[in-house]
Enzyme design. Structure first.
Site, PDB file in Angstrom:
ATOM      1  N   SER A 221      20.328  40.093 -93.076  1.00  0.00           N
ATOM      2  CA  SER A 221      19.969  41.138 -92.125  1.00  0.00           C
ATOM      3  C   SER A 221      20.879  41.058 -90.904  1.00  0.00           C
ATOM      4  CB  SER A 221      18.482  41.030 -91.771  1.00  0.00           C
ATOM      5  OG  SER A 221      18.033  42.179 -91.119  1.00  0.00           O
ATOM      6  N   GLU A 342      14.688  47.980-100.004  1.00  0.00           N
ATOM      7  CA  GLU A 342      14.864  47.508 -98.633  1.00  0.00           C
ATOM      8  C   GLU A 342      13.968  48.232 -97.632  1.00  0.00           C
ATOM      9  OE1 GLU A 342      16.741  45.125 -97.323  1.00  0.00           O
ATOM     10  OE2 GLU A 342      18.369  44.704 -98.725  1.00  0.00           O
ATOM     11  N   HIS A 446      12.983  44.453 -97.820  1.00  0.00           N
ATOM     12  CA  HIS A 446      13.866  43.692 -96.941  1.00  0.00           C
ATOM     13  C   HIS A 446      13.334  42.272 -96.780  1.00  0.00           C
ATOM     14  CE1 HIS A 446      17.049  43.614 -93.948  1.00  0.00           C
ATOM     15  NE2 HIS A 446      16.226  43.125 -93.040  1.00  0.00           N
TER      16      HIS A 446
END
Length: 527
Positions: A221, A342, A446
């Protein structure tokens, strides 16, 4: 910093990383003391600044809270990192140091301690200066606003993969990315910290059995996007030999609310001026001196939800997207990928905040994040909502626009210059990262790949036997890549170049349908 034009639940839905911690990832940061047995087996290693005493475990050793730079306090607040001072005697490295200042979330209660430029080393038994092992330096996610190195227990990667793992705390939020005219390092102090940690690794990791000439920089990330920034930074030359980028594509766009990106220096300076005014320093004769007197809690209260580093700066002359597209980046092998779903965590959070996605509300929801009428209409046509439970459609828009397709584009651009392996984590039954029952099945959202590589918060997640096998396979791929730049080995399915490897418990197979599945031709053509 870019914000979406609409706030959801009183908070702007913006940025990247795991910043929406309540939605995406809640891990307990723990500085619990070691057991008496482990403490008795503590080991001592010498670095340039002095001796450190770590902890011996079954098959590995840990050394926590080692300073790699001086505390960035007083005049060193918003200054490039300075060398750490030597210490007398033996420094206790048996527990993590404080994470960098941040609001409550991943770190319970948050943190206000600016003395935070530390790192943690996990080294497997058998790693010695005479028999050094490859090194993986891990940069945590969290929107460059939250997160902690201590959340990532790396012993499985170290012991199974035979690598030394270094997890790094770096300045976050306004303390890490404030930009102001006349301030050297504006907008990139957190990135400069990461480079200081890499220089420490080159100089010191040999004492822990790490190979200083074989260093892989990895992150997820915001940490993944930080790896992109380091690939694009001239100042990082010679500091990394390979790169791993998880869910932090280098070609995200700042005009999309969830996309990892950097902003031009003038934009960052405007944000810094707004922050200075908010804390009462905008009209001060000496603005920086005033800002350095502001308390950490006050700064945390007014800073943006997520942060973006500034480009057009000495450390980051070009946006990573531009650097990658023009080939002006450090040419090292790259492993890059993302997760199949995600955007679902963000979508669930938006709906839970009181914004349902139905056929009637869908155009307004899209328009909130894509204010161009032409874009919004095109997206509604491409992603129709036919039922009242449109959360997965919103999740697909977020995930495809901001992660899957930028990752595919980044992979193509990199592969024209360097060896690249691309993956997509696709375990639709990945263990949830938050308590409670989600509004709809989140699939592989995610950050859901992280428990397959680390014990988050020092506690293993509940994995089925098939998921444990997938975790082992992923660790094998990641660590073999760190060793030789080739993730393949006799115990794992073959991972070819130029092809996305789909990672799930029931299949680890190459696939050529990723771009089609995520509507990438549509997103690539959208202005």
């Amino acid at each position: 910093m870019h914000r979406a034009p609409t706030t959801w639940g009183g908070r702007a839905s913006t940025g990247f990383g795991c910043a929406l911690t309540a939605v995406l990832m809640t891990v307990a940061w723990s500085a619990a003391p070691p057991t008496a047995q482990a403490a008795a087996a503590a080991t001592t290693v010498g670095v340039s600044e002095g001796l450190v005493r770590g902890t011996a475990h079954d098959g590995y050793r840990t050394f926590d809270g080692i300073p790699y730079a001086a505390p960035p306090v007083g005049r060193l607040r918003w200054a490039p990192p300075h060398p750490a001072a030597p210490w007398p005697g033996v420094r206790d490295a048996t527990r993590p140091a404080s994470p960098c200042p941040q609001p409550a979330g991943e770190v319970p209660g948050g943190s206000t301690d600016e003395d935070c430029l530390h790192l943690n080393v996990t080294t497997p038994d058998g790693a010695t200066p005479a028999q050094p092992r490859p090194v993986i330096v891990w940069l945590h996610g969290g929107g460059l606003t939250t997160g902690a190195a201590a959340s990532y227990d790396a012993h499985r990667m170290a012991t199974r993969g035979g690598v030394v793992v270094v997890t790094v705390d770096y300045r976050l939020g306004a303390l890490g990315f404030l930009a102001h005219g006349g301030l050297p390092g504006s907008g990139t102090f957190g990135l400069a910290d990461q480079q200081a940690a890499l220089r420490w690794v080159r100089a010191e990791i040999g004492a822990f059995g790490g190979d200083a000439h074989n260093v892989t920089l990895a992150g997820e990330s915001a940490g993944g996007y930080s790896v992109c920034a380091q690939l694009a930074s001239p100042a990082a030359a010679g500091l990394l030999d390979r790169a791993i980028i998880e869910s932090g594509p280098c070609t995200g766009r700042p005009d999309r609310p969830f996309a990892p990106s950097s902003v031009p220096l003038p934009t960052a300076r405007a944000t810094g001026a707004d922050l200075a005014a908010e804390v009462g320093c905008g009209a001060a004769r000496h603005t920086l001196a005033c800002l350095r007197r502001v308390s950490v809690p006050r700064l945390l209260a007014v800073q943006g939800t997520d942060q973006q580093p500034a480009h057009s700066t000495p450390l980051l002359p070009r946006a990573p997207a531009t650097a990658i597209a023009t080939g002006r980046f450090h040419h090292v092998p790259v492993l890059i990928g993302g997760n199949h779903d995600e955007g679902n965590g963000w979508a669930a959070g938006i709906i839970q905040a009181g914004h349902p996605v139905t056929p009637d509300t869908w155009p307004d929801v899209v328009g909130a994040f894509f204010p161009s009428p032409g874009q919004a209409k095109a997206i509604v046509r491409e992603y129709p909502v036919h039922r009242t439970d449109g959360g997965p459609v919103l999740g697909a828009v977020i995930g495809d626009a901001d992660f899957a397709c930028p990752t595919a584009r980044t992979g193509r651009l990199l592969a024209a210059q360097v060896p690249v392996r691309i993956y997509e984590f696709a375990d639709e039954h990945a263990p949830p990262l938050t308590p409670g029952t989600p509004l709809f099945p989140l699939g592989a959202p995610h950050a859901s790949e992280l428990p397959y590589l680390f014990d988050l918060g020092g506690r293993p997640r509940d994995l089925t036997p098939a998921q444990h096998r997938l975790a082992d396979t992923m660790i094998d791929y990641w660590t073999r890549f760190a060793r030789t730049a080739d993730p393949n080995g006799p115990s794992s399915p073959y991972w070819p170049r130029q092809t996305v490897l789909s990672l799930a418990p029931d299949h680890v197979v190459p696939t050529r349908t990723t771009r089609l599945r995520h509507h990438c031709a549509f997103w690539d053509a959208l202005p």
